[in-house]
Design a protein around this motif. Sequence first.
Motif, PDB file in Angstrom:
ATOM      1  N   UNK A 127       0.544  -2.775   9.875  1.00 40.93           N
ATOM      2  CA  UNK A 127      -0.133  -2.168   8.739  1.00 40.93           C
ATOM      3  C   UNK A 127       0.836  -1.202   8.066  1.00 40.93           C
ATOM      4  N   UNK A 128       0.808  -1.112   6.725  1.00 43.73           N
ATOM      5  CA  UNK A 128       1.762  -0.222   6.034  1.00 43.73           C
ATOM      6  C   UNK A 128       1.793   1.163   6.676  1.00 43.73           C
ATOM      7  N   UNK A 129       3.009   1.576   7.040  1.00 38.73           N
ATOM      8  CA  UNK A 129       3.170   2.770   7.879  1.00 38.73           C
ATOM      9  C   UNK A 129       2.587   4.012   7.223  1.00 38.73           C
ATOM     10  N   UNK A 130       2.790   4.145   5.928  1.00 32.96           N
ATOM     11  CA  UNK A 130       2.395   5.394   5.273  1.00 32.96           C
ATOM     12  C   UNK A 130       0.922   5.425   4.875  1.00 32.96           C
ATOM     13  N   UNK A 131       0.146   4.421   5.312  1.00 34.83           N
ATOM     14  CA  UNK A 131      -1.307   4.533   5.149  1.00 34.83           C
ATOM     15  C   UNK A 131      -1.894   5.296   6.328  1.00 34.83           C
ATOM     16  N   UNK A 132      -1.019   5.762   7.197  1.00 37.92           N
ATOM     17  CA  UNK A 132      -1.449   6.515   8.380  1.00 37.92           C
ATOM     18  C   UNK A 132      -1.080   7.983   8.182  1.00 37.92           C
ATOM     19  N   UNK A 133      -2.109   8.843   8.175  1.00 38.09           N
ATOM     20  CA  UNK A 133      -1.836  10.259   7.932  1.00 38.09           C
ATOM     21  C   UNK A 133      -0.948  10.845   9.028  1.00 38.09           C
ATOM     22  N   UNK A 134      -0.971  10.240  10.222  1.00 41.89           N
ATOM     23  CA  UNK A 134      -0.104  10.734  11.301  1.00 41.89           C
ATOM     24  C   UNK A 134       1.368  10.614  10.912  1.00 41.89           C
ATOM     25  N   UNK A 195       0.520   9.682   1.594  1.00 43.07           N
ATOM     26  CA  UNK A 195      -0.609   8.944   2.164  1.00 43.07           C
ATOM     27  C   UNK A 195      -1.481   8.372   1.052  1.00 43.07           C
ATOM     28  N   UNK A 196      -1.841   9.222   0.094  1.00 47.57           N
ATOM     29  CA  UNK A 196      -2.733   8.809  -0.987  1.00 47.57           C
ATOM     30  C   UNK A 196      -2.153   7.669  -1.800  1.00 47.57           C
ATOM     31  N   UNK A 197      -0.888   7.783  -2.153  1.00 49.17           N
ATOM     32  CA  UNK A 197      -0.250   6.747  -2.965  1.00 49.17           C
ATOM     33  C   UNK A 197      -0.233   5.401  -2.262  1.00 49.17           C
ATOM     34  N   UNK A 198       0.221   5.411  -1.024  1.00 41.43           N
ATOM     35  CA  UNK A 198       0.400   4.138  -0.323  1.00 41.43           C
ATOM     36  C   UNK A 198      -0.945   3.565   0.104  1.00 41.43           C
ATOM     37  N   UNK A 199      -1.840   4.451   0.539  1.00 41.56           N
ATOM     38  CA  UNK A 199      -3.169   3.989   0.941  1.00 41.56           C
ATOM     39  C   UNK A 199      -3.898   3.372  -0.256  1.00 41.56           C
ATOM     40  N   UNK A 200      -3.820   4.072  -1.380  1.00 33.95           N
ATOM     41  CA  UNK A 200      -4.469   3.565  -2.594  1.00 33.95           C
ATOM     42  C   UNK A 200      -3.875   2.220  -2.996  1.00 33.95           C
ATOM     43  N   UNK A 201      -2.546   2.097  -2.883  1.00 36.46           N
ATOM     44  CA  UNK A 201      -1.896   0.842  -3.222  1.00 36.46           C
ATOM     45  C   UNK A 201      -2.383  -0.281  -2.335  1.00 36.46           C
ATOM     46  N   UNK A 202      -2.507   0.027  -1.045  1.00 34.28           N
ATOM     47  CA  UNK A 202      -2.958  -1.000  -0.109  1.00 34.28           C
ATOM     48  C   UNK A 202      -4.391  -1.429  -0.427  1.00 34.28           C
ATOM     49  N   UNK A 203      -5.248  -0.443  -0.703  1.00 36.34           N
ATOM     50  CA  UNK A 203      -6.642  -0.742  -1.042  1.00 36.34           C
ATOM     51  C   UNK A 203      -6.700  -1.572  -2.320  1.00 36.34           C
ATOM     52  N   UNK A 204      -5.888  -1.163  -3.302  1.00 32.22           N
ATOM     53  CA  UNK A 204      -5.852  -1.868  -4.587  1.00 32.22           C
ATOM     54  C   UNK A 204      -5.510  -3.342  -4.374  1.00 32.22           C
ATOM     55  N   UNK A 205      -4.499  -3.581  -3.564  1.00 34.32           N
ATOM     56  CA  UNK A 205      -4.065  -4.968  -3.331  1.00 34.32           C
ATOM     57  C   UNK A 205      -5.128  -5.735  -2.551  1.00 34.32           C
ATOM     58  N   UNK A 206      -5.723  -5.071  -1.575  1.00 38.01           N
ATOM     59  CA  UNK A 206      -6.785  -5.735  -0.795  1.00 38.01           C
ATOM     60  C   UNK A 206      -7.943  -6.145  -1.704  1.00 38.01           C
ATOM     61  N   UNK A 207      -8.335  -5.234  -2.577  1.00 42.76           N
ATOM     62  CA  UNK A 207      -9.453  -5.522  -3.480  1.00 42.76           C
ATOM     63  C   UNK A 207      -9.074  -6.657  -4.431  1.00 42.76           C
ATOM     64  N   UNK A 208      -7.833  -6.566  -4.974  1.00 46.12           N
ATOM     65  CA  UNK A 208      -7.379  -7.612  -5.885  1.00 46.12           C
ATOM     66  C   UNK A 208      -7.339  -8.958  -5.175  1.00 46.12           C
ATOM     67  N   UNK A 209      -6.864  -8.939  -3.937  1.00 47.28           N
ATOM     68  CA  UNK A 209      -6.809 -10.175  -3.143  1.00 47.28           C
ATOM     69  C   UNK A 209      -8.210 -10.757  -2.959  1.00 47.28           C
ATOM     70  N   UNK A 210      -9.174  -9.868  -2.798  1.00 45.72           N
ATOM     71  CA  UNK A 210     -10.543 -10.315  -2.548  1.00 45.72           C
ATOM     72  C   UNK A 210     -11.137 -10.964  -3.797  1.00 45.72           C
ATOM     73  N   UNK A 211     -10.854 -10.360  -4.942  1.00 45.02           N
ATOM     74  CA  UNK A 211     -11.471 -10.862  -6.174  1.00 45.02           C
ATOM     75  C   UNK A 211     -10.703 -12.025  -6.778  1.00 45.02           C
TER      76      UNK A 211
END
Lengths: 251, 148
Positions: A127-134, A195-211
């Motif tokens: 999973x994209x590393x920077x989607x993890x706040x740790x 975190x916000x940038x990369x997480x948002x990007x991942x969510x954006x792509x996931x949503x786009x992939x879904x639609x």
Amino acid sequence: MAAEAAGIHIALAPYVLGEVAGLPITATLLTSWVVVGLLTLWAVLFYRSLKLVPGRGQVLVESTIGFAYDYTKEVLEDDKLARRYFPIIMSIFVFIMAANLFGLLPFVGGAVGIYEAGHDKLIPLFYPVNTDINMTLAMAIVAVLVIEFAGITALGALKYAGKFVNFHSVIGFFVGIIELVSEVARLVTFSFRLFGNIFAGKVLILVALYFLPYLLPVPLLVYEVFVGIIQGAVFALLTLFFIKIAVTEPH
Amino acid sequence: MGDLIHTFGVDWKLIIAQAINFAIVVVVLGYFVFGPVMRLLKERADKIAEGLSAAEAARKDRETLAGERQSVLQEAHHNAETIVARAQDDGKNERATIVKLAQDRAEALLRDAQLEAEEQKRAALKASEAEIARTAILAAEKILRSNV
């Protein structure tokens, strides 16, 4: 807190794959290890192919490093400081960028994973590393520690502390308090920006992939490549600027 | 706060693990990439500076040599001119001497020839005088013989 809605699974917390000696092995940690491994492999191969008369790849790396070093020197206005902090600043950029770009590869995310029988869902292996706040918090803590270290070694502990706590005047005192708060706030801004940038990007792509799985993700992926590089640069540059602020004499 | 930490899955062990990962990246990149590249850049800059100064030295050398050659050429030219001038002078003198010598010899020859010619003329005169005398005696004898 898992937001589950018709096939899209988004969680703020990292996916836990297992646990080894009390250390939870998350998908992001595993990905991080892979990125470190790939970077190491690349670094060793690069080192062994170094020549005084360079090839094209070497020229690219050399000019990038040369440019970044010159810029660091220009900002810090000191050759010794630049030589000391350049490796860390450049590593921040390279690690974050590599992790972000690796996170865009097809098998990172939902496609490859462990099927958890009990929950009836796929847990991604990578999973994209920077989607993890740790991860972003770790980078932020390292960056802030480096910044404080730079300030203390450049000015001395007392003088550096004097930037934040001083009783010369009432205004000076409050300015010091504000400085102190902003110093601590850096931890939050550093970690949550990335975190916000990369997480948002991942969510954006996931949503786009879904639609619209076939065309829509392409420009978004291109955009995310851009964001991945920019965020690495932003993290590194901010560290550089904060180091410069920290080593500057108070007035 | 506890809820927040739970929501984001914050775990200090993971933070430390990621920090260690970053430390590895710093060490690896520093040792295998940044250090060697910086050294290489410096080495190359030194080499270029060296090459430039060598080229500069070579250019200076060449200039000095060119100047030297110029002066040598000039001197040679000058010498050649002197030599030619002297040779011309010498030639002129020699020619004058030779001409004078030739004139002298021609004069001497002429004088000798004149002297010899005069001698021959005188000898011829003397010879013809004797002939005339003998002829006269013979004629006288003939006359005397016929009258007697």
